[in-house]
Design an enzyme around this catalytic site. Structure first.
Site, PDB file in Angstrom:
ATOM      1  N   PRO A 175       0.827  -1.211   0.000  1.00 11.74           N
ATOM      2  CA  PRO A 175       0.000   0.000   0.000  1.00 11.74           C
ATOM      3  C   PRO A 175       0.861   1.262   0.000  1.00 11.74           C
ATOM      4  O   PRO A 175       1.987   1.254   0.471  1.00 11.74           O
ATOM      5  CB  PRO A 175      -0.789  -0.125   1.311  1.00 11.74           C
ATOM      6  CG  PRO A 175       0.088  -0.955   2.198  1.00 11.74           C
ATOM      7  CD  PRO A 175       0.847  -1.890   1.297  1.00 11.74           C
ATOM      8  N   GLY A 176       0.319   2.314  -0.577  1.00 11.71           N
ATOM      9  CA  GLY A 176       0.982   3.612  -0.514  1.00 11.71           C
ATOM     10  C   GLY A 176       2.138   3.795  -1.492  1.00 11.71           C
ATOM     11  O   GLY A 176       2.914   4.730  -1.348  1.00 11.71           O
ATOM     12  N   CYS A 177       2.259   2.910  -2.470  1.00 11.62           N
ATOM     13  CA  CYS A 177       3.319   3.061  -3.474  1.00 11.62           C
ATOM     14  C   CYS A 177       2.705   3.569  -4.771  1.00 11.62           C
ATOM     15  O   CYS A 177       1.625   3.134  -5.170  1.00 11.62           O
ATOM     16  CB  CYS A 177       4.005   1.721  -3.748  1.00 11.62           C
ATOM     17  SG  CYS A 177       5.204   1.284  -2.503  1.00 11.62           S
ATOM     18  N   VAL A 178       3.413   4.487  -5.419  1.00 12.51           N
ATOM     19  CA  VAL A 178       2.968   5.007  -6.708  1.00 12.51           C
ATOM     20  C   VAL A 178       3.054   3.878  -7.735  1.00 12.51           C
ATOM     21  O   VAL A 178       2.166   3.698  -8.555  1.00 12.51           O
ATOM     22  CB  VAL A 178       3.840   6.224  -7.130  1.00 12.51           C
ATOM     23  CG1 VAL A 178       3.447   6.704  -8.508  1.00 12.51           C
ATOM     24  CG2 VAL A 178       3.715   7.336  -6.111  1.00 12.51           C
ATOM     25  N   SER A 179       4.128   3.074  -7.661  1.00 13.56           N
ATOM     26  CA  SER A 179       4.303   1.924  -8.551  1.00 13.56           C
ATOM     27  C   SER A 179       3.490   0.743  -8.032  1.00 13.56           C
ATOM     28  O   SER A 179       3.088   0.724  -6.871  1.00 13.56           O
ATOM     29  CB  SER A 179       5.778   1.488  -8.583  1.00 13.56           C
ATOM     30  OG  SER A 179       6.617   2.582  -8.743  1.00 13.56           O
TER      31      SER A 179
END
Length: 146
Positions: free
Chosen positions: A54-58
């Site tokens: 969670p919370g990753c742009v990728s």
């Protein structure tokens, strides 16, 4: 050598030293790409919501399993640099017990100099990947018969 380095597991300390020798950001990025290329092929079947960081742009996926009491991670990302961060952590945390992984703090990223080179969203992604790996290690431990 800093006290932080002394407190790191050997594989992680070695990675930190490798990055410390790469003085320019370009060399650090090359190192990350190298770690990305070292990752094992990630099974398409494991690209499930519960393995997504969670919370990753990728798009980042992490799985963990226990092998003889030690955590074995697998990971993947659709971004080469993020995949390199995953590779760095997979290698650095390889062969540690769930307890050893949970006790680590992500401060070692400062020692690598990567925190200076990474964009804020990538640095944030690194922490999210690290925290997910800790959570997965803990889940492995909880799955053990007591």
């Amino acid at each position: 050598m800093s006290s932080t380095l002394d407190s790191l597991p050997p594989a992680l300390a070695k990675i930190v030293q490798r990055f410390q020798r790469a003085s320019e950001p370009k060399r650090r990025y090359e190192q990350l790409i190298w770690y990305a290329q070292k990752l094992n092929e990630f099974p398409e079947a494991d690209k499930l919501p519960e393995n997504k960081v969670p919370g990753c742009v990728s798009q980042v996926y992490i799985t963990a399993a226990l092998d003889d009491g030690k955590v074995v991670f697998q990971g993947d990302s659709d971004s080469q640099l993020t995949k390199g961060l995953v590779g760095l952590l997979v290698e650095g945390l390889h062969g540690l017990t769930p307890s050893e992984i949970v006790q680590l703090t992500p401060d070692f990223i400062q020692e690598t100099g990567l925190n200076v080179s990474l964009t804020p969203s990538r640095a944030n992604g690194f922490y999210n990947i690290f925290k997910t790996m800790q959570k997965k290690a803990l889940e492995c431990k909880l799955d053990l018969p007591s």
